[in-house]
Design a protein around this motif. Sequence first.
Motif, PDB file in Angstrom:
ATOM      1  N   HIS A 132      17.088   6.811   0.746  1.00  0.00           N
ATOM      2  CA  HIS A 132      17.888   7.124  -0.437  1.00  0.00           C
ATOM      3  C   HIS A 132      18.036   8.648  -0.522  1.00  0.00           C
ATOM      4  O   HIS A 132      19.124   9.169  -0.720  1.00  0.00           O
ATOM      5  CB  HIS A 132      17.176   6.559  -1.676  1.00  0.00           C
ATOM      6  N   VAL A 133      16.878   9.328  -0.326  1.00  0.00           N
ATOM      7  CA  VAL A 133      16.848  10.797  -0.307  1.00  0.00           C
ATOM      8  C   VAL A 133      16.041  11.227   0.910  1.00  0.00           C
ATOM      9  O   VAL A 133      14.978  10.668   1.171  1.00  0.00           O
ATOM     10  CB  VAL A 133      16.200  11.345  -1.598  1.00  0.00           C
ATOM     11  N   SER A 134      16.540  12.218   1.649  1.00  0.00           N
ATOM     12  CA  SER A 134      15.816  12.722   2.820  1.00  0.00           C
ATOM     13  C   SER A 134      14.644  13.595   2.384  1.00  0.00           C
ATOM     14  O   SER A 134      14.826  14.535   1.617  1.00  0.00           O
ATOM     15  CB  SER A 134      16.764  13.539   3.701  1.00  0.00           C
ATOM     16  N   SER A 154       0.831  -1.203   0.000  1.00  0.00           N
ATOM     17  CA  SER A 154       0.000   0.000   0.000  1.00  0.00           C
ATOM     18  C   SER A 154       0.872   1.262   0.000  1.00  0.00           C
ATOM     19  O   SER A 154       0.365   2.370  -0.059  1.00  0.00           O
ATOM     20  CB  SER A 154      -0.949   0.009   1.193  1.00  0.00           C
ATOM     21  N   GLY A 155       2.184   1.095   0.098  1.00  0.00           N
ATOM     22  CA  GLY A 155       3.094   2.243   0.083  1.00  0.00           C
ATOM     23  C   GLY A 155       4.385   1.900   0.805  1.00  0.00           C
ATOM     24  O   GLY A 155       4.567   0.774   1.288  1.00  0.00           O
ATOM     25  N   ALA A 156       5.268   2.884   0.895  1.00  0.00           N
ATOM     26  CA  ALA A 156       6.577   2.661   1.512  1.00  0.00           C
ATOM     27  C   ALA A 156       6.433   2.174   2.958  1.00  0.00           C
ATOM     28  O   ALA A 156       7.131   1.245   3.395  1.00  0.00           O
ATOM     29  CB  ALA A 156       7.393   3.944   1.470  1.00  0.00           C
ATOM     30  N   HIS A 204       2.532   7.265  -5.061  1.00  0.00           N
ATOM     31  CA  HIS A 204       1.913   8.603  -5.065  1.00  0.00           C
ATOM     32  C   HIS A 204       2.926   9.738  -5.126  1.00  0.00           C
ATOM     33  O   HIS A 204       2.569  10.872  -5.406  1.00  0.00           O
ATOM     34  CB  HIS A 204       0.973   8.778  -3.868  1.00  0.00           C
ATOM     35  N   LYS A 205       4.197   9.460  -4.852  1.00  0.00           N
ATOM     36  CA  LYS A 205       5.205  10.513  -4.986  1.00  0.00           C
ATOM     37  C   LYS A 205       5.817  10.517  -6.388  1.00  0.00           C
ATOM     38  O   LYS A 205       6.700  11.310  -6.681  1.00  0.00           O
ATOM     39  CB  LYS A 205       6.279  10.348  -3.912  1.00  0.00           C
ATOM     40  N   MET A 206       5.351   9.594  -7.236  1.00  0.00           N
ATOM     41  CA  MET A 206       5.891   9.454  -8.594  1.00  0.00           C
ATOM     42  C   MET A 206       4.825   9.720  -9.648  1.00  0.00           C
ATOM     43  O   MET A 206       4.932   9.230 -10.775  1.00  0.00           O
ATOM     44  CB  MET A 206       6.421   8.020  -8.789  1.00  0.00           C
TER      45      MET A 206
HETATM   46  C1  LIG Z   1       6.742   9.885   2.052  1.00  0.00           C
HETATM   47  C2  LIG Z   1       7.848   9.158   2.677  1.00  0.00           C
HETATM   48  C3  LIG Z   1       7.627   7.988   3.417  1.00  0.00           C
HETATM   49  C4  LIG Z   1       6.263   7.436   3.678  1.00  0.00           C
HETATM   50  O1  LIG Z   1       5.606   7.101   2.505  1.00  0.00           O
HETATM   51  P1  LIG Z   1       4.070   6.638   2.566  1.00  0.00           P
HETATM   52  O2  LIG Z   1       3.652   6.756   1.143  1.00  0.00           O
HETATM   53  O3  LIG Z   1       3.364   7.595   3.464  1.00  0.00           O
HETATM   54  O4  LIG Z   1       4.054   5.240   3.069  1.00  0.00           O
HETATM   55  C5  LIG Z   1       8.719   7.352   3.945  1.00  0.00           C
HETATM   56  N1  LIG Z   1       9.957   7.816   3.772  1.00  0.00           N
HETATM   57  C6  LIG Z   1      10.215   8.926   3.064  1.00  0.00           C
HETATM   58  C7  LIG Z   1      11.631   9.379   2.902  1.00  0.00           C
HETATM   59  C8  LIG Z   1       9.175   9.645   2.509  1.00  0.00           C
HETATM   60  O5  LIG Z   1       9.420  10.759   1.818  1.00  0.00           O
END
Ligand SMILES: *Cc1c(COP(=O)(O)O)cnc(C)c1O
Length: 405
Positions: free
Chosen positions: A171-173, A92-94, A224-226
């Motif tokens: 990998h990236v902050s 479902s995500g990271a 969702h960040k891509m």
């Molecule tokens: C956004 C983010 C997460 C969390 O991602 P989710 O999509 O909310 O699970 C974790 N680590 C970093 C570095 C992030 O930018």
Amino acid sequence: MAIDIDSIRDDYPILKRKVNGQPLVYLDNAATSQKPQVVIDSIIDYYSNYNANIHRGVHTLSQEATRAYEQARKKIQLHFNANHPHEIIFTSGATHGINLVASGFTGRLNQEDEIMVSEMEHHSNIVPWQMLCEKTGATLRVLPMNEDGTLNMEAYEDLLSDRTKLVFVNHVSNALGTINPIGEIIQKAHGVDAAVLIDGAQACSHIKPDLLQLDVDFYVTSAHKMGGPTGVGMLYGKDKWLNELPPYQGGGEMIKEVTFERTTYADLPHKFEAGTPNISGGIAFGVAIDHLNSIGFKNIEEYENELLEYATEKLLEIEDLTIYGPSKNKTSVISFNIEGLHPYDVGTIIDQMGIAVRTGHHCAQPIMDFYKIPGTIRASFSFYNTFEEIDSLVEALRKAIKMLT
Ligand SMILES: *Cc1c(COP(=O)(O)O)cnc(C)c1O
């Protein structure tokens, strides 16, 4: 310029809207990216034309949905250069991916063992590991950061020992934009036989990681960040690891055979994919990756670096403005404060002018503690942002300073 900014912006319907009567200036890309029309269309197409449950139907719709979902997995495998499609687990995500791995290590650690987190992590790459330490008695070590927002690699070498079983670093902050030297981190960890998980949630919209070359054990990211939808992401694991770790959740789809005496688990990747997944989300994740590749990561990097350089220069012209984090080797994120002003007040005022930035601790409180600040204002740029939008940000900040002082 290799980026055709007008045609790119045309692909993103949300960029045409107004906020508080002003054109939207969306500079919160590190929290989530906006979605191109092709991604939105793929979700509509799925529900309009071939919505069905996957992997078990003999009927046409189910087969079409299964094919599209598995093609997305294959696309993700090729994009990240993994050995096999079954090393790509839809999550479902990271956050889900990190919890899956942390949970899987419960039976593998004891009180003699250490696991290591960096000081620069998102809470989702800290808390699951603290929970793992509580369950197993293992010790959590912290790889410290330097004043300039980079990791202290000398301290890393000192902290690594044959007690170290796992290292997890982003990998990236997300709070500072720092691109961490993950190749070196992985190599050194492997020198003491520790496994490495890389949190790529913040990296994958800017960088195309080569997982085989990195030789990383686990890598997680969020769609969702891509440019993809929320609620879907991927966990990559080397198949040796994924075969060894126990399943995370029990349910349908993840079994071979169930009786009340005994259940045998399905092969990878299904062992880790219990229940009906986010089918349209997985398919749209694949479309988002195609979209990024159609622009090209080299073009994205070049253009975003130009935006970053321009914004850094313009922001530093504002008096008493401090930028946190490294000055080079970073993605297009600027975390800053203006002396005497609370980030939240600034964020609220510039929202009135249509500008979306993030304020607060950015789910990385240890970084704020390190700098002894409550939070920052964070402007994060994507390849669909423009130089004019940066001018609007700077102008809005100057107005906010006048109003607040
Ligand atoms: C956004 C983010 C997460 C969390 O991602 P989710 O999509 O909310 O699970 C974790 N680590 C970093 C570095 C992030 O930018």
